[in-house]
Design a protein around this motif. Structure first.
Motif, PDB file in Angstrom:
ATOM      1  N   TYR A  96      49.107  45.961  45.415  1.00 39.61           N
ATOM      2  CA  TYR A  96      48.396  44.808  45.959  1.00 39.61           C
ATOM      3  C   TYR A  96      47.714  45.183  47.277  1.00 39.61           C
ATOM      4  N   GLY A  97      46.390  45.183  47.246  1.00 43.86           N
ATOM      5  CA  GLY A  97      45.614  45.530  48.426  1.00 43.86           C
ATOM      6  C   GLY A  97      44.990  46.903  48.389  1.00 43.86           C
ATOM      7  N   ALA A  98      45.447  47.771  47.478  1.00 41.26           N
ATOM      8  CA  ALA A  98      44.879  49.124  47.368  1.00 41.26           C
ATOM      9  C   ALA A  98      44.803  49.472  45.885  1.00 41.26           C
ATOM     10  N   VAL A  99      43.657  49.189  45.283  1.00 45.80           N
ATOM     11  CA  VAL A  99      43.513  49.340  43.840  1.00 45.80           C
ATOM     12  C   VAL A  99      42.263  50.128  43.491  1.00 45.80           C
ATOM     13  N   ALA A 100      42.285  50.677  42.278  1.00 50.96           N
ATOM     14  CA  ALA A 100      41.102  51.276  41.671  1.00 50.96           C
ATOM     15  C   ALA A 100      40.883  50.576  40.342  1.00 50.96           C
ATOM     16  N   GLU A 101      39.620  50.339  40.004  1.00 50.08           N
ATOM     17  CA  GLU A 101      39.282  49.649  38.766  1.00 50.08           C
ATOM     18  C   GLU A 101      38.387  50.538  37.907  1.00 50.08           C
ATOM     19  N   PHE A 102      38.752  50.634  36.627  1.00 49.49           N
ATOM     20  CA  PHE A 102      37.955  51.381  35.656  1.00 49.49           C
ATOM     21  C   PHE A 102      37.434  50.426  34.600  1.00 49.49           C
ATOM     22  N   CYS A 103      36.135  50.499  34.360  1.00 44.42           N
ATOM     23  CA  CYS A 103      35.520  49.756  33.266  1.00 44.42           C
ATOM     24  C   CYS A 103      34.242  50.484  32.883  1.00 44.42           C
ATOM     25  N   THR A 104      33.694  50.137  31.749  1.00 44.82           N
ATOM     26  CA  THR A 104      32.461  50.762  31.292  1.00 44.82           C
ATOM     27  C   THR A 104      31.375  49.714  31.158  1.00 44.82           C
ATOM     28  N   GLY A 253      30.477  44.645  55.322  1.00 50.18           N
ATOM     29  CA  GLY A 253      29.571  43.517  55.150  1.00 50.18           C
ATOM     30  C   GLY A 253      28.829  43.530  53.836  1.00 50.18           C
ATOM     31  N   GLU A 254      28.863  44.654  53.130  1.00 48.41           N
ATOM     32  CA  GLU A 254      28.183  44.747  51.839  1.00 48.41           C
ATOM     33  C   GLU A 254      29.144  44.367  50.720  1.00 48.41           C
ATOM     34  N   ARG A 255      28.672  43.571  49.766  1.00 46.26           N
ATOM     35  CA  ARG A 255      29.515  43.156  48.664  1.00 46.26           C
ATOM     36  C   ARG A 255      29.689  44.307  47.677  1.00 46.26           C
ATOM     37  N   THR A 256      30.876  44.369  47.107  1.00 49.20           N
ATOM     38  CA  THR A 256      31.163  45.399  46.123  1.00 49.20           C
ATOM     39  C   THR A 256      30.357  45.136  44.854  1.00 49.20           C
ATOM     40  N   PRO A 257      29.585  46.096  44.357  1.00 50.23           N
ATOM     41  CA  PRO A 257      28.802  45.874  43.144  1.00 50.23           C
ATOM     42  C   PRO A 257      29.703  45.825  41.919  1.00 50.23           C
ATOM     43  N   PRO A 258      29.212  45.221  40.835  1.00 53.90           N
ATOM     44  CA  PRO A 258      30.006  45.204  39.602  1.00 53.90           C
ATOM     45  C   PRO A 258      30.253  46.623  39.100  1.00 53.90           C
ATOM     46  N   GLY A 259      31.313  46.781  38.346  1.00 52.97           N
ATOM     47  CA  GLY A 259      31.618  48.081  37.778  1.00 52.97           C
ATOM     48  C   GLY A 259      32.805  48.723  38.451  1.00 52.97           C
ATOM     49  N   GLU A 297      38.258  39.310  34.536  1.00 56.41           N
ATOM     50  CA  GLU A 297      37.983  40.391  35.482  1.00 56.41           C
ATOM     51  C   GLU A 297      38.010  39.851  36.900  1.00 56.41           C
ATOM     52  N   GLY A 298      38.597  40.655  37.784  1.00 61.97           N
ATOM     53  CA  GLY A 298      38.659  40.265  39.186  1.00 61.97           C
ATOM     54  C   GLY A 298      39.815  39.334  39.489  1.00 61.97           C
ATOM     55  N   ALA A 299      40.690  39.078  38.475  1.00 63.45           N
ATOM     56  CA  ALA A 299      41.795  38.169  38.736  1.00 63.45           C
ATOM     57  C   ALA A 299      42.684  38.688  39.856  1.00 63.45           C
ATOM     58  N   GLU A 300      42.862  40.008  39.927  1.00 62.21           N
ATOM     59  CA  GLU A 300      43.682  40.578  40.999  1.00 62.21           C
ATOM     60  C   GLU A 300      42.871  40.773  42.261  1.00 62.21           C
ATOM     61  N   ASP A 301      41.590  41.056  42.058  1.00 62.11           N
ATOM     62  CA  ASP A 301      40.802  41.434  43.204  1.00 62.11           C
ATOM     63  C   ASP A 301      39.514  40.654  43.196  1.00 62.11           C
ATOM     64  N   PRO A 302      39.220  39.948  44.274  1.00 58.93           N
ATOM     65  CA  PRO A 302      38.122  38.997  44.308  1.00 58.93           C
ATOM     66  C   PRO A 302      36.775  39.618  44.629  1.00 58.93           C
ATOM     67  N   HIS A 303      36.642  40.933  44.491  1.00 64.34           N
ATOM     68  CA  HIS A 303      35.385  41.624  44.771  1.00 64.34           C
ATOM     69  C   HIS A 303      34.912  41.401  46.208  1.00 64.34           C
ATOM     70  N   GLN A 304      35.853  41.414  47.112  1.00 62.84           N
ATOM     71  CA  GLN A 304      35.508  41.352  48.512  1.00 62.84           C
ATOM     72  C   GLN A 304      35.146  42.756  48.994  1.00 62.84           C
ATOM     73  N   PRO A 305      34.351  42.865  50.053  1.00 69.58           N
ATOM     74  CA  PRO A 305      34.088  44.201  50.579  1.00 69.58           C
ATOM     75  C   PRO A 305      35.366  44.801  51.116  1.00 69.58           C
ATOM     76  N   GLY A 306      35.542  46.089  50.870  1.00 70.14           N
ATOM     77  CA  GLY A 306      36.756  46.757  51.333  1.00 70.14           C
ATOM     78  C   GLY A 306      36.488  48.213  51.631  1.00 70.14           C
ATOM     79  N   GLU A 307      37.388  48.839  52.339  1.00 76.59           N
ATOM     80  CA  GLU A 307      37.244  50.258  52.604  1.00 76.59           C
ATOM     81  C   GLU A 307      38.617  50.889  52.584  1.00 76.59           C
ATOM     82  N   PRO A 308      38.744  52.117  52.063  1.00 79.52           N
ATOM     83  CA  PRO A 308      37.619  52.932  51.636  1.00 79.52           C
ATOM     84  C   PRO A 308      37.176  52.518  50.259  1.00 79.52           C
TER      85      PRO A 308
END
Length: 308
Positions: A96-104, A253-259, A297-308
């Motif tokens: 929770y808070g540090a994830v990687a997402e794979f999709c095609t 400040g940049e939104r995470t793109p889909p994918g 999709e995004g149920a765990e992660d709301p596509h907020q900007p994050g780093e890294p």
């Protein structure tokens, strides 16, 4: 979600919560009776199948959401292969808070290596490897199509480390050309998975080597800007494989793109949770990967900007 997709004898529905509800006589973990639990190992395939067919109504009566799917290793393999081939849904690994997402993406080229016990898929943007042993369990949460792959904690081999670590050359990188990259682990302190990055950039290696042994919060201060600028592949390692993400890291400040993408969100990591709220599983299991169908999709992660 189908409760059973194999003609093989279904496995035990045990989810590691073994306590009988005295009112109903059913276990509040698997929804079996005492006698069914005691005789499971010697029960015939027909008896096991009959019990499995009754479990959904029992769970509904008990108000249970978490349950094991009646999937063998071959069933899990077929599910993984089908979901990746169909270009539907997202695989999420990490804590929770540090994830990687794979999709095609639609019509995106996907290179698949299917060795039954090890399934690998690679696109220009990300790659995933899933090792499918007999210890892998498929868990579900209600009937929303979300599937978690987990293993008994006794078989989770990733060490619980705290402090930034330099692992050296990433010999387990999914793409052969990436195995000359240097792998670093943020050392988040979870035994369920690790979040790191890999680089061949000498300047980034110099910065990261100076951070070895520090806590992850200090890494963001000391190296966060350099990490975002160089945007190295991020790597999440779980007890059953890994996800690698090659897409650029969004600037603040940049939104995470889909994918495929990663999130590293300090405010969520501060909760020290392996899974997101509502996705808790018994301590007996280690969560490894979660599949979210397209509508979730995004149920765990709301596509907020994050780093890294």
């Amino acid at each position: 979600m189908s409760e059973q997709v194999s003609l093989q004898p279904p496995p035990s529905p045990c989810v590691g919560i073994c306590r009988i509800d005295e009112g109903s006589g059913f276990c509040i973990g698997c929804a079996r009776t005492r006698s069914e639990i005691a005789s499971w190992r010697t029960a015939s395939s027909e008896m096991r199948s009959r019990i499995w067919s009754e479990l959904p109504s029992r769970r509904a009566a008990l108000g249970l959401q978490l349950h094991r799917l009646a999937w063998t290793r071959d069933d899990i393999h077929s599910f993984v292969a089908d979901m990746i081939a169909s270009e539907r849904g997202t695989w999420v690994g990490g804590v929770y808070g540090a994830v990687a997402e794979f999709c095609t993406g639609k019509s995106e080229p996907v290179e698949v290596l299917d060795q039954r016990a090890c399934f690998t898929a690679c696109t220009p943007r990300a790659a995933i490897r899933i090792n499918l042993s007999d210890h892998v369990r498929a868990l579900a949460f209600g009937n929303n199509g979300i599937v978690m792959l987990a293993v008994p904690r006794a078989y989770a081999s990733w060490p619980r480390t705290a402090g930034f670590i330099a692992h050296g050359f990433d010999a387990e990188a999914i793409r052969p050309n990436d195995r000359q990259g240097y792998l670093y682990d943020f050392g988040l302190g979870f035994g369920s998975s690790a979040f790191g990055l890999r680089t061949m950039d000498p300047s980034l290696r110099h910065v990261l080597d100076a951070c070895v042994g520090e806590q992850w919060a200090k890494i963001l201060t000391a190296a966060g800007r350099h990490i975002v600028q160089t945007s190295p592949p991020r790597v999440v390692i779980t007890p059953i494989g890994r996800i690698e993400v090659f897409t650029p890291i969004p600037v603040p400040g940049e939104r995470t793109p889909p994918g495929p993408h990663t999130h590293f969100l300090p405010e969520l990591l501060a909760a020290s949770r392996e899974t997101a709220p509502g996705m808790e599983i018994p301590e007996a299991y280690v969560p490894c990967l979660i599949y979210y169908p397209a509508q979730s999709e995004g149920a765990e992660d709301p596509h907020q900007p994050g780093e890294p």
